[in-house]
Design a protein around this motif. Structure first.
Motif, PDB file in Angstrom:
ATOM      1  N   HIS A 263       0.795  -1.228   0.000  1.00 39.16           N
ATOM      2  CA  HIS A 263       0.000   0.000   0.000  1.00 39.16           C
ATOM      3  C   HIS A 263       0.829   1.280   0.000  1.00 39.16           C
ATOM      4  N   GLY A 264       2.142   1.164  -0.081  1.00 34.13           N
ATOM      5  CA  GLY A 264       2.975   2.357  -0.190  1.00 34.13           C
ATOM      6  C   GLY A 264       3.113   3.162   1.084  1.00 34.13           C
ATOM      7  N   HIS A 265       3.024   2.504   2.240  1.00 34.35           N
ATOM      8  CA  HIS A 265       3.249   3.240   3.487  1.00 34.35           C
ATOM      9  C   HIS A 265       4.703   3.690   3.578  1.00 34.35           C
ATOM     10  N   ARG A 266       4.909   4.803   4.273  1.00 27.85           N
ATOM     11  CA  ARG A 266       6.225   5.450   4.274  1.00 27.85           C
ATOM     12  C   ARG A 266       7.170   4.917   5.342  1.00 27.85           C
ATOM     13  N   ARG A 267       6.623   4.428   6.439  1.00 25.75           N
ATOM     14  CA  ARG A 267       7.471   3.902   7.512  1.00 25.75           C
ATOM     15  C   ARG A 267       6.659   2.979   8.413  1.00 25.75           C
ATOM     16  N   VAL A 268       7.373   2.231   9.243  1.00 29.53           N
ATOM     17  CA  VAL A 268       6.740   1.399  10.260  1.00 29.53           C
ATOM     18  C   VAL A 268       7.118   1.975  11.617  1.00 29.53           C
ATOM     19  N   ILE A 269       6.135   2.132  12.491  1.00 28.01           N
ATOM     20  CA  ILE A 269       6.373   2.655  13.842  1.00 28.01           C
ATOM     21  C   ILE A 269       5.895   1.609  14.837  1.00 28.01           C
ATOM     22  N   MET A 270       6.819   1.015  15.566  1.00 30.10           N
ATOM     23  CA  MET A 270       6.473   0.035  16.591  1.00 30.10           C
ATOM     24  C   MET A 270       6.427   0.742  17.943  1.00 30.10           C
ATOM     25  N   VAL A 271       5.265   0.701  18.588  1.00 30.34           N
ATOM     26  CA  VAL A 271       5.035   1.421  19.842  1.00 30.34           C
ATOM     27  C   VAL A 271       4.901   0.396  20.963  1.00 30.34           C
ATOM     28  N   VAL A 272       5.748   0.523  21.987  1.00 25.14           N
ATOM     29  CA  VAL A 272       5.875  -0.490  23.039  1.00 25.14           C
ATOM     30  C   VAL A 272       5.699   0.193  24.394  1.00 25.14           C
ATOM     31  N   PRO A 273       4.998  -0.435  25.358  1.00 21.81           N
ATOM     32  CA  PRO A 273       4.691   0.264  26.609  1.00 21.81           C
ATOM     33  C   PRO A 273       5.859   0.441  27.569  1.00 21.81           C
ATOM     34  N   PHE A 274       6.866  -0.431  27.518  1.00 24.22           N
ATOM     35  CA  PHE A 274       7.925  -0.386  28.527  1.00 24.22           C
ATOM     36  C   PHE A 274       9.289  -0.282  27.855  1.00 24.22           C
ATOM     37  N   ILE A 275      10.192   0.476  28.464  1.00 22.54           N
ATOM     38  CA  ILE A 275      11.521   0.686  27.889  1.00 22.54           C
ATOM     39  C   ILE A 275      12.279  -0.639  27.771  1.00 22.54           C
ATOM     40  N   THR A 276      12.088  -1.542  28.736  1.00 25.63           N
ATOM     41  CA  THR A 276      12.806  -2.820  28.664  1.00 25.63           C
ATOM     42  C   THR A 276      12.438  -3.571  27.389  1.00 25.63           C
ATOM     43  N   ILE A 277      11.137  -3.579  27.043  1.00 27.07           N
ATOM     44  CA  ILE A 277      10.720  -4.269  25.818  1.00 27.07           C
ATOM     45  C   ILE A 277      11.127  -3.472  24.587  1.00 27.07           C
ATOM     46  N   THR A 278      11.109  -2.149  24.683  1.00 27.64           N
ATOM     47  CA  THR A 278      11.523  -1.313  23.562  1.00 27.64           C
ATOM     48  C   THR A 278      12.956  -1.634  23.166  1.00 27.64           C
ATOM     49  N   ARG A 279      13.821  -1.700  24.158  1.00 27.58           N
ATOM     50  CA  ARG A 279      15.220  -2.039  23.893  1.00 27.58           C
ATOM     51  C   ARG A 279      15.343  -3.435  23.288  1.00 27.58           C
ATOM     52  N   GLN A 280      14.624  -4.369  23.894  1.00 27.00           N
ATOM     53  CA  GLN A 280      14.693  -5.755  23.435  1.00 27.00           C
ATOM     54  C   GLN A 280      14.233  -5.858  21.982  1.00 27.00           C
ATOM     55  N   ASN A 281      13.071  -5.262  21.657  1.00 28.63           N
ATOM     56  CA  ASN A 281      12.558  -5.322  20.291  1.00 28.63           C
ATOM     57  C   ASN A 281      13.477  -4.612  19.316  1.00 28.63           C
ATOM     58  N   ALA A 282      14.033  -3.471  19.732  1.00 24.94           N
ATOM     59  CA  ALA A 282      14.930  -2.723  18.851  1.00 24.94           C
ATOM     60  C   ALA A 282      16.163  -3.545  18.505  1.00 24.94           C
ATOM     61  N   GLU A 283      16.722  -4.242  19.497  1.00 29.16           N
ATOM     62  CA  GLU A 283      17.905  -5.058  19.226  1.00 29.16           C
ATOM     63  C   GLU A 283      17.584  -6.200  18.256  1.00 29.16           C
ATOM     64  N   VAL A 284      16.419  -6.839  18.454  1.00 25.06           N
ATOM     65  CA  VAL A 284      16.008  -7.914  17.544  1.00 25.06           C
ATOM     66  C   VAL A 284      15.868  -7.381  16.125  1.00 25.06           C
ATOM     67  N   LEU A 285      15.211  -6.239  15.980  1.00 21.91           N
ATOM     68  CA  LEU A 285      14.951  -5.692  14.645  1.00 21.91           C
ATOM     69  C   LEU A 285      16.218  -5.163  13.987  1.00 21.91           C
ATOM     70  N   LYS A 286      17.106  -4.585  14.774  1.00 17.82           N
ATOM     71  CA  LYS A 286      18.379  -4.127  14.205  1.00 17.82           C
ATOM     72  C   LYS A 286      19.172  -5.299  13.649  1.00 17.82           C
ATOM     73  N   SER A 287      19.106  -6.428  14.338  1.00 20.69           N
ATOM     74  CA  SER A 287      19.852  -7.601  13.876  1.00 20.69           C
ATOM     75  C   SER A 287      19.280  -8.148  12.573  1.00 20.69           C
ATOM     76  N   LYS A 288      18.014  -7.885  12.317  1.00 24.36           N
ATOM     77  CA  LYS A 288      17.374  -8.448  11.130  1.00 24.36           C
ATOM     78  C   LYS A 288      17.200  -7.430   9.998  1.00 24.36           C
ATOM     79  N   LEU A 289      17.124  -6.147  10.329  1.00 25.36           N
ATOM     80  CA  LEU A 289      16.924  -5.123   9.301  1.00 25.36           C
ATOM     81  C   LEU A 289      18.156  -4.262   9.074  1.00 25.36           C
ATOM     82  N   GLY A 290      19.104  -4.312   9.997  1.00 21.86           N
ATOM     83  CA  GLY A 290      20.275  -3.450   9.917  1.00 21.86           C
ATOM     84  C   GLY A 290      20.118  -2.257  10.839  1.00 21.86           C
TER      85      GLY A 290
END
Length: 733
Positions: A263-290
């Motif tokens: 659908h041509g969306h411009r970006r993906v924004i993942m919104v997470v309630p806690f900083i601990t999970i934010t860090r965890q998800n960011a590390e996982v995604l960085k390892s897979k997306l760069g």
């Protein structure tokens, strides 16, 4: 020639011509307002925002002080009011964007008061004539009466959101054009999602890890494939309801990237309630997306200097954002240019709301209304992710909105993939010592309670009951560095099969990647029970995990929604009733909770006068009042507004000494009030201290001050802790 900006020490021929700045800002503002369906409005705001600088006295004063630096280079004559007055007929309330492009959005009453006196009227007339000579093409746009989209005029909530987004477009455009003149090498002009490259990288990384064949892994693959197939559906509001440990982070990312490509969306924004999970998800995604494609933005992130990360954080100029619920929604309801600058980037994005059950009940009405508007009018797709999916579509604010599930899993399949069994312990209610003694019979157990005080009590009981175990504690009485270090220590102990008891508050409950064979959970809300179960036998490597839900004698419950949910849960879950993973029972549970809080009728929780005030100012048909809306939201924001950050300089972790350096830097910046660089240095120093802070209530701060345990660094804003700090349990208040 009129000028807009100067550089310290530069001669006038190297200053920023006014016409260049007006045209440059208009070009960017038009580009940023295109996804809002308001490109002409964005362009006109960009052309007119600095019109007041064309006033002769403003230019004379600027020629006198320009080039001397900000400390001595203040002109002292307003300029935003001229453009706002010029725009009133063409742009209506959108003229507030120009009036507040430095100070923030206010009220339409301030527009109506322009000009306030004959002298101001004369200044307006002179500056406007000079402006139209400098930018003659603005006149045609100023004669238009269709710049605000018609649908914005017909809907109060949509008008509010539209004006916030177009304000963001102007503020970002103004900043970028000014920065291009001041420091052209540091400017980022835009980087949207390139889904083909990211998808290929993501798919390769996801499939490169061979997992053993098991019922759980087969379920994960099935859920992922269903989500990718659902990505072909039209943009809209979607749900991903999947049990804990079924790979929601990767599944939601796969859906988002495939949906964005479709659908041509411009970006993906993942919104997470806690900083601990934010860090965890960011590390996982960085390892897979760069790492260069994923921007991690929250209060505790370390931003490297002179990097794309630091610049992109200011306006979310990146293809994949991982941020916190607080950062996302408080930016939407802000009124100041700093937090709002990034808002226009949200339009035409895929928004993943992870652990959506953690959205605060007292904020649900504006949150759900904002999400609905972003989906229906600004090209967004929203994906609600949770193992305990609240029934938001039952509430009046979403009753006309279609919410579709992207995954369907038969109950029989869920039964086969179940990794835990539940046991209840409530009659008689156990003491902390009894819970600790029972936990000591297990080699490894996670014990989750509801308050910091309960965590300290149970930790002490476990130390007495389990001398052969390593006993660890995590709560918000510990600074963030201490929490993370303890969490990593626990994971290493689990990996080495050491005897371990970890006592914690809800910090490691939702979404955190940790795996215990046994979990004890003090009685709480139904979603808390199920989220805790997600930390038990998470990978399905054991035949069965054990989750013990106990009702402790003397246990404490936080007030508000948490206490309501815990009481309602007793009527739906427990011995001879449903387990917390029963989706039908969860649906009934959420319906009863929302009814008790009156979210299903009046639109705001009972006994919440502040919420009623917010409801009043946002639904006042006569006039917009961004100041009251912002102030209302910040009075009951998602983090406790009644708390104050306290810096822990005595934490002795691997890098704890860094806090002392930043404390000294802050004290120097506060003391040097005459320094022009002070505000920037102060903000950076305070930000660097965040990993070493503990939030205390204002009443606790007052008591600690009386005991001599606190030193004010910035009164009522930041304190230094001089009292005792345990290297095991943190502050003892």
């Amino acid at each position: 020639m009129e000028y807009a900006h100067s550089k310290a020490g530069a001669s006038v021929e190297h200053w920023h011509p006014f016409t260049d700045h007006a045209e440059g800002t208009a070009l960017l503002a038009r580009l940023f307002a295109e996804p809002l369906n308001a490109p002409d409005l964005g362009e006109l705001l960009g052309l007119c925002h600095d019109a007041g600088k064309c006033f002769n006295d403003w230019q004379r004063r600027f020629l006198a002080v320009g080039g001397r630096g900000r400390r001595h280079g203040r002109v002292g004559i307003p300029h935003a009011d001229v453009g706002a007055h010029l725009l009133r007929d063409a742009a209506g309330p959108a003229a507030l964007a120009v009036l507040g492009h430095h100070k923030g959005l206010t009220t339409v009453a301030e527009l109506a008061d322009l000009p306030a006196n004959p002298d101001q009227a004369a200044r307006f007339a002179e500056a406007q004539r000079a402006f139209l000579r400098a930018v003659p093409r603005a006149e045609d746009l100023l004669n238009r009466r269709d710049l605000i989209p018609a649908e914005w005029r017909e809907n109060r909530s949509l008008r509010d959101m539209g004006l916030r987004l177009v304000y963001s477009a102007l503020v970002d455009a103004d900043y970028l054009d000014t920065s291009a003149f001041m420091a052209p090498t540091e400017v980022r002009t835009g980087e949207d999602l390139t889904t083909v490259n990211l998808l290929a990288r993501f798919d390769e990384a996801r499939t490169s890890r061979a997992l053993p064949i098991s019922e759980l892994n087969l379920l994960r693959d099935d859920i992922y494939e269903q989500a990718v197939q659902s990505a072909e559906l039209p943009a809209g509001m979607y749900r991903l309801t999947a049990g804990t440990g079924t790979g929601k982070t990767l599944t939601s990312t796969g859906f988002a990237l495939n949906h964005a490509r479709k659908h041509g969306h411009r970006r993906v924004i993942m919104v997470v309630p806690f900083i601990t999970i934010t860090r965890q998800n960011a590390e996982v995604l960085k390892s897979k997306l760069g790492a260069e494609s994923v921007l991690e933005h929250h209060s505790a992130v370390d931003l490297p200097n002179d990097s794309w990360t630091k610049l992109a954080t200011e306006n979310w100029d990146a293809p994949f954002i991982v941020t916190t619920t607080v950062q996302f929604f408080q930016s939407i309801f802000a009124r100041r240019p700093g937090p709002m600058r990034k808002l226009h980037r949200i339009a035409r994005s895929v928004i993943i709301l992870d652990e959506v059950q953690a959205l605060p009940a007292t904020m649900l009405v504006p949150i759900l209304d904002a999400l609905r508007i972003l989906v229906e009018h600004f090209g967004c797709t929203v994906l609600l992710c949770s193992a305990t999916q609240p029934t938001f579509d039952r509430l009046p604010i979403w009753r006309k909105l279609t919410v579709k599930d992207i995954v369907t899993v038969p109950k029989t399949r869920l039964e086969r993939a179940r990794t835990v069994r539940f046991r209840y312990w409530s009659d008689p209610r156990p003491t902390w010592d009894e819970v600790a003694q029972d936990a000591a019979t297990h080699d490894q157990a996670l014990l989750i309670v509801n308050t910091r005080a309960d965590a300290r009590d149970l930790y002490s009981a476990c130390q007495r009951a389990a001398p052969e175990h390593r006993v660890l504690h995590i709560s918000r009485n510990m600074c963030d560095r201490h929490v993370m270090a303890t969490f990593e220590s626990a994971k290493k102990a689990l990996g080495r099969n050491e005897k371990l008891l970890l006592v914690t508050t809800q910090l490691v409950e939702a979404g955190v990647d940790i795996d215990f064979p046994t979990v004890y959970r003090a009685w709480a809300t139904a979603e808390a029970h199920l989220q805790s179960a997600g930390r038990c036998n998470r990978e399905g490597n054991r035949s069965e995990g054990l989750v013990i839900i106990f009702d402790p004698a003397g246990g404490r419950l936080p007030a508000g929604y948490y206490r309501v949910g815990a009481e309602v849960a007793r009527r739906h879950f427990g011995p001879a009733q449903a387990n917390p993973d029963n989706l039908d029972a969860l649906s009934e549970y959420f319906g009863e909770v929302f009814h008790y809080l009156k979210l299903d009728s009046q639109g705001f929780p009972r006994n919440k006068q502040k919420w009623e005030h917010w409801h009043h100012v946002t639904h006042n048909r006569s006039r917009l009042n961004f100041r009251d809306v912002a102030d209302g939201v910040h009075r009951f924001q998602m983090i406790d507004e009644d708390s104050v950050p306290v810096v822990i300089s005595s934490y002795r972790g691997p890098i704890g000494e860094t806090a002392l350096e930043h404390l000294a830097e802050i004290r120097a910046a506060v003391g040097n009030a005459a320094s022009a660089a002070k505000p920037t240095r102060l903000r950076e120093a305070i930000r660097a201290l965040q990993p070493y802070t503990v939030s205390l209530s204002k009443s606790s701060v007052r008591r600690a001050e009386e005991r001599g345990d606190l030193v004010p660094i910035i009164t009522d804003v930041l304190y230094g802790w001089t009292g005792g700090y345990s290297q095991q349990t943190g502050i003892d208040i």
